[in-house]
Write a protein that holds these residues in place. Sequence first.
Motif, PDB file in Angstrom:
ATOM      1  N   PRO A 397       1.472   2.019  15.087  1.00  0.00           N
ATOM      2  CA  PRO A 397       1.673   1.682  13.664  1.00  0.00           C
ATOM      3  C   PRO A 397       0.421   1.169  12.973  1.00  0.00           C
ATOM      4  CG  PRO A 397       2.669   0.026  15.089  1.00  0.00           C
ATOM      5  CD  PRO A 397       2.256   1.150  15.985  1.00  0.00           C
ATOM      6  N   GLY A 398      -0.512   0.588  13.741  1.00  0.00           N
ATOM      7  CA  GLY A 398      -1.717   0.071  13.112  1.00  0.00           C
ATOM      8  C   GLY A 398      -2.612   1.142  12.518  1.00  0.00           C
ATOM      9  N   ALA A 399      -2.401   2.424  12.895  1.00  0.00           N
ATOM     10  CA  ALA A 399      -3.246   3.509  12.387  1.00  0.00           C
ATOM     11  C   ALA A 399      -2.827   3.988  11.009  1.00  0.00           C
ATOM     12  CB  ALA A 399      -3.215   4.686  13.372  1.00  0.00           C
ATOM     13  N   LEU A 400      -1.670   3.537  10.508  1.00  0.00           N
ATOM     14  CA  LEU A 400      -1.159   4.069   9.241  1.00  0.00           C
ATOM     15  C   LEU A 400      -2.017   3.666   8.051  1.00  0.00           C
ATOM     16  CD1 LEU A 400       0.990   5.491   7.538  1.00  0.00           C
ATOM     17  CD2 LEU A 400       2.306   3.362   7.560  1.00  0.00           C
ATOM     18  N   ASP A 401      -2.433   2.406   8.004  1.00  0.00           N
ATOM     19  CA  ASP A 401      -3.050   1.875   6.783  1.00  0.00           C
ATOM     20  C   ASP A 401      -4.304   2.648   6.392  1.00  0.00           C
ATOM     21  OD1 ASP A 401      -3.442   0.225   4.623  1.00  0.00           O
ATOM     22  OD2 ASP A 401      -4.521  -1.302   5.763  1.00  0.00           O
ATOM     23  N   ARG A 402      -5.126   3.028   7.357  1.00  0.00           N
ATOM     24  CA  ARG A 402      -6.389   3.701   7.057  1.00  0.00           C
ATOM     25  C   ARG A 402      -6.342   5.205   7.347  1.00  0.00           C
ATOM     26  NH1 ARG A 402      -9.343   0.576   3.715  1.00  0.00           N
ATOM     27  NH2 ARG A 402      -9.345  -1.598   4.415  1.00  0.00           N
ATOM     28  N   SER A 403      -5.181   5.771   7.455  1.00  0.00           N
ATOM     29  CA  SER A 403      -5.075   7.182   7.816  1.00  0.00           C
ATOM     30  C   SER A 403      -5.326   8.075   6.601  1.00  0.00           C
ATOM     31  CB  SER A 403      -3.702   7.482   8.406  1.00  0.00           C
ATOM     32  OG  SER A 403      -2.695   7.280   7.443  1.00  0.00           O
ATOM     33  N   GLU A 404      -5.908   9.237   6.862  1.00  0.00           N
ATOM     34  CA  GLU A 404      -6.142  10.216   5.806  1.00  0.00           C
ATOM     35  C   GLU A 404      -4.840  10.791   5.284  1.00  0.00           C
ATOM     36  OE1 GLU A 404      -8.030  12.766   3.114  1.00  0.00           O
ATOM     37  OE2 GLU A 404      -8.774  11.014   4.206  1.00  0.00           O
ATOM     38  N   ALA A 405      -3.842  10.923   6.168  1.00  0.00           N
ATOM     39  CA  ALA A 405      -2.542  11.442   5.732  1.00  0.00           C
ATOM     40  C   ALA A 405      -1.898  10.528   4.694  1.00  0.00           C
ATOM     41  CB  ALA A 405      -1.624  11.611   6.936  1.00  0.00           C
ATOM     42  N   ARG A 410      -0.489   9.288  -0.995  1.00  0.00           N
ATOM     43  CA  ARG A 410      -0.586   8.472  -2.208  1.00  0.00           C
ATOM     44  C   ARG A 410      -1.130   9.287  -3.377  1.00  0.00           C
ATOM     45  NH1 ARG A 410      -3.059   3.209   0.924  1.00  0.00           N
ATOM     46  NH2 ARG A 410      -1.115   1.993   1.084  1.00  0.00           N
ATOM     47  N   ALA A 411      -2.152  10.108  -3.101  1.00  0.00           N
ATOM     48  CA  ALA A 411      -2.750  10.910  -4.174  1.00  0.00           C
ATOM     49  C   ALA A 411      -1.767  11.949  -4.712  1.00  0.00           C
ATOM     50  CB  ALA A 411      -4.020  11.598  -3.668  1.00  0.00           C
ATOM     51  N   GLU A 412      -0.930  12.499  -3.836  1.00  0.00           N
ATOM     52  CA  GLU A 412       0.033  13.513  -4.261  1.00  0.00           C
ATOM     53  C   GLU A 412       1.290  12.915  -4.873  1.00  0.00           C
ATOM     54  OE1 GLU A 412       0.737  15.692  -0.727  1.00  0.00           O
ATOM     55  OE2 GLU A 412      -1.251  16.646  -0.698  1.00  0.00           O
ATOM     56  N   THR A 414       3.786  11.442  -3.158  1.00  0.00           N
ATOM     57  CA  THR A 414       4.938  11.408  -2.252  1.00  0.00           C
ATOM     58  C   THR A 414       5.137  10.021  -1.645  1.00  0.00           C
ATOM     59  OG1 THR A 414       3.521  12.210  -0.456  1.00  0.00           O
ATOM     60  CG2 THR A 414       4.743  13.862  -1.711  1.00  0.00           C
ATOM     61  N   PHE A 415       4.072   9.252  -1.517  1.00  0.00           N
ATOM     62  CA  PHE A 415       4.173   7.864  -1.080  1.00  0.00           C
ATOM     63  C   PHE A 415       4.132   7.016  -2.347  1.00  0.00           C
ATOM     64  CE2 PHE A 415       2.948   3.835   0.838  1.00  0.00           C
ATOM     65  CZ  PHE A 415       3.668   3.853   2.027  1.00  0.00           C
ATOM     66  N   THR A 416       5.290   6.522  -2.763  1.00  0.00           N
ATOM     67  CA  THR A 416       5.466   5.957  -4.093  1.00  0.00           C
ATOM     68  C   THR A 416       5.355   4.436  -4.093  1.00  0.00           C
ATOM     69  OG1 THR A 416       7.853   5.815  -3.803  1.00  0.00           O
ATOM     70  CG2 THR A 416       6.976   7.892  -4.651  1.00  0.00           C
ATOM     71  N   ALA A 417       5.520   3.879  -5.292  1.00  0.00           N
ATOM     72  CA  ALA A 417       5.519   2.416  -5.433  1.00  0.00           C
ATOM     73  C   ALA A 417       6.693   1.791  -4.698  1.00  0.00           C
ATOM     74  CB  ALA A 417       5.558   2.048  -6.921  1.00  0.00           C
ATOM     75  N   GLU A 418       7.828   2.498  -4.586  1.00  0.00           N
ATOM     76  CA  GLU A 418       8.972   1.982  -3.829  1.00  0.00           C
ATOM     77  C   GLU A 418       8.624   1.823  -2.353  1.00  0.00           C
ATOM     78  OE1 GLU A 418       9.072   4.271  -6.050  1.00  0.00           O
ATOM     79  OE2 GLU A 418      10.683   3.871  -7.490  1.00  0.00           O
ATOM     80  N   HIS A 419       7.884   2.803  -1.799  1.00  0.00           N
ATOM     81  CA  HIS A 419       7.443   2.679  -0.409  1.00  0.00           C
ATOM     82  C   HIS A 419       6.502   1.486  -0.240  1.00  0.00           C
ATOM     83  CE1 HIS A 419       8.627   6.998  -0.589  1.00  0.00           C
ATOM     84  NE2 HIS A 419       9.050   6.770   0.629  1.00  0.00           N
ATOM     85  N   GLU A 420       5.581   1.327  -1.186  1.00  0.00           N
ATOM     86  CA  GLU A 420       4.621   0.227  -1.103  1.00  0.00           C
ATOM     87  C   GLU A 420       5.345  -1.121  -1.140  1.00  0.00           C
ATOM     88  OE1 GLU A 420       1.522   0.651  -0.561  1.00  0.00           O
ATOM     89  OE2 GLU A 420       0.831   2.559  -1.421  1.00  0.00           O
ATOM     90  N   ALA A 421       6.333  -1.264  -2.030  1.00  0.00           N
ATOM     91  CA  ALA A 421       7.055  -2.536  -2.144  1.00  0.00           C
ATOM     92  C   ALA A 421       7.846  -2.830  -0.872  1.00  0.00           C
ATOM     93  CB  ALA A 421       7.978  -2.493  -3.355  1.00  0.00           C
ATOM     94  N   PHE A 422       8.506  -1.817  -0.314  1.00  0.00           N
ATOM     95  CA  PHE A 422       9.263  -2.017   0.921  1.00  0.00           C
ATOM     96  C   PHE A 422       8.330  -2.382   2.067  1.00  0.00           C
ATOM     97  CE2 PHE A 422      11.124  -0.569   4.886  1.00  0.00           C
ATOM     98  CZ  PHE A 422      12.420  -1.083   4.819  1.00  0.00           C
ATOM     99  N   TRP A 423       7.181  -1.721   2.154  1.00  0.00           N
ATOM    100  CA  TRP A 423       6.221  -1.988   3.233  1.00  0.00           C
ATOM    101  C   TRP A 423       5.713  -3.426   3.147  1.00  0.00           C
ATOM    102  CZ3 TRP A 423       0.952   0.990   3.969  1.00  0.00           C
ATOM    103  CH2 TRP A 423       0.461   0.733   5.249  1.00  0.00           C
ATOM    104  N   ALA A 424       5.346  -3.864   1.953  1.00  0.00           N
ATOM    105  CA  ALA A 424       4.851  -5.230   1.795  1.00  0.00           C
ATOM    106  C   ALA A 424       5.919  -6.250   2.183  1.00  0.00           C
ATOM    107  CB  ALA A 424       4.391  -5.445   0.348  1.00  0.00           C
ATOM    108  N   MET A 425       7.180  -6.007   1.773  1.00  0.00           N
ATOM    109  CA  MET A 425       8.251  -6.938   2.115  1.00  0.00           C
ATOM    110  C   MET A 425       8.505  -6.958   3.623  1.00  0.00           C
ATOM    111  SD  MET A 425      12.244  -6.788   0.921  1.00  0.00           S
ATOM    112  CE  MET A 425      12.473  -5.313   1.921  1.00  0.00           C
TER     113      MET A 425
END
Length: 548
Positions: A397-405, A410-412, A414-425
């Motif tokens: 799991p530690g590889a996710l934050d800096r991954s190119e995927a 995020r640029a496309e 598909t990884f939205t603000a809802e995902h970001e809020a859930f991840w932070a919580m």
Amino acid sequence: MSLSKQELFDRIRRDNWQQQLSIRALSKKYGVHRRLVREALASPVPKPRKRPARTSPRMEPYKKTVDEWLRADLEAPRKQRHTAKRIGARLQEEFGVALPYTTVRDFVTARRRAIAAEGGLPAEGFLVRHNAPGADAEVDFGEVWVDLAGQRVKCYLFAFRLAYSGRAVHRISRSCGQQAFFEGHVHALSVLGGVPAGQVRYDNLTPAVRKVVFRSRLREENPKWTALHTFYGFTPFYCEPGLRGAHEKGGVEGQVGYFRRNYLTPVPRVQTLEDLNGQIAVFEERELQRRIGSRIRTIGQDFAREAPHLLPLPADAFETAMTFQPRVDRYSRITVKMCSYSVPVRFIDHKVTVHLTGDLLVVFAGRREIARHARLAGRGLEHLVLDHYLEVLLRKPGALDRSEALHQARAEGTFTAEHEAFWAMAQRQLGEIEGTKALVRVLLLHRHQQHADVLAGLRAAVDLGTCSDDLVALEARKAAQAAGRAPTVTATPTPPAADPTELPDPQLPQVSHLTPRRLARSLPEDARPLPRLEQWDELLNLRRKDSS
């Protein structure tokens, strides 16, 4: 108010005829010299203004030398003749004089034509070509910029134009490679409903020509291109290389610029190229009502006369796609045409089959599709899908934050603000590692549930302050059912939702949904002891004794 010379002559002549004014009186009235009055009375048309001969005093001492160099160019190879820049450089090297480039250029341009005429070189002229109905056509590519999904990208406009009627078919693609070239032909011939019986004129495009035989019309063709024009039964004609051959297919050269100026200006904004090509089909129907130049009939009327002369199409279309069998590397990528694409990690070190078209790349494992990407236009580019790496991210799991995927997701969008809020919580409640695992388990829900439904589940989980992936899945199913669609992607469609204004039947048992109340606060731990199975083992032994 100042008068033009022609108007001044007209007034002088009229006043002299009507009022019988003298030359002196006319000169005083209009404030001009008497010579001009006499000139106006002598002729109603002013003499053309004499243009002074332009001289170049700095160039004068070297004109004979430059003339000698230009005369020697008549016998020199075409690619080793003097340019204006080279002549200026030689004058500085040999005579130590630095003349302005414009001075040298203007003199060389004028003298080159005169010296060529003195040398008896034939004048280069052009003839009007006779175009028979259904005989000839022309093909070309042109660059065009498109705002594609919010990003400005360079695309290519394929144009196939019939020489007789001027009917043209267009198609936009991300590249001008072989697949786009072939797909443009298949699309154009299917729209026209036939094949030209004469020649189709081309530049020496790389998708068609491997080698140009020096100083001849012979070409070494690409084998697949030979298969395509043999399949449809038309004859390709290759123009002279460079600008010298542009006039040999001037109709389509002008057509690309005309279509770009009139239908692709301003820069079109679309989500997909399929949308833009659909708009282009509408533009082409509009073009059928246009008249070219001084023609009497419209393009559509001329095409109606030309269509019966086209050769019939084959029963099946030509297969334009290319097939590859690359091996998946340890980063779960395949490389096709110098670009990299991701596939699910379970296929690492396996060979897969790739079906490549002009705009799409589809990956198969056996007969099952495992990945689909928009084709990349360029070299060294890569497109990674975050969903393909979720199994690895559960273990790392530690590889996710800096991954190119993740960056591309995020640029496309598909990884939205809802995902970001859930991840932070989740990271605040469970820690960085376990919180990321909880996010990855939520991302796995996208494989079986609609994207919008999962986002609704994420919003509900954030509102309740819990990072349970089971809750996200449950709320996603509820959102799908409320919208009247299947709760899972692979499920069969659900029947239409009941009318919310309809009152419930009092005879049926009513169901109270306790989930919101239970999850409003953190769930208590289950303190009940685990079940004991010793008695069940005794029953199994007893059954064996009875059976014996």
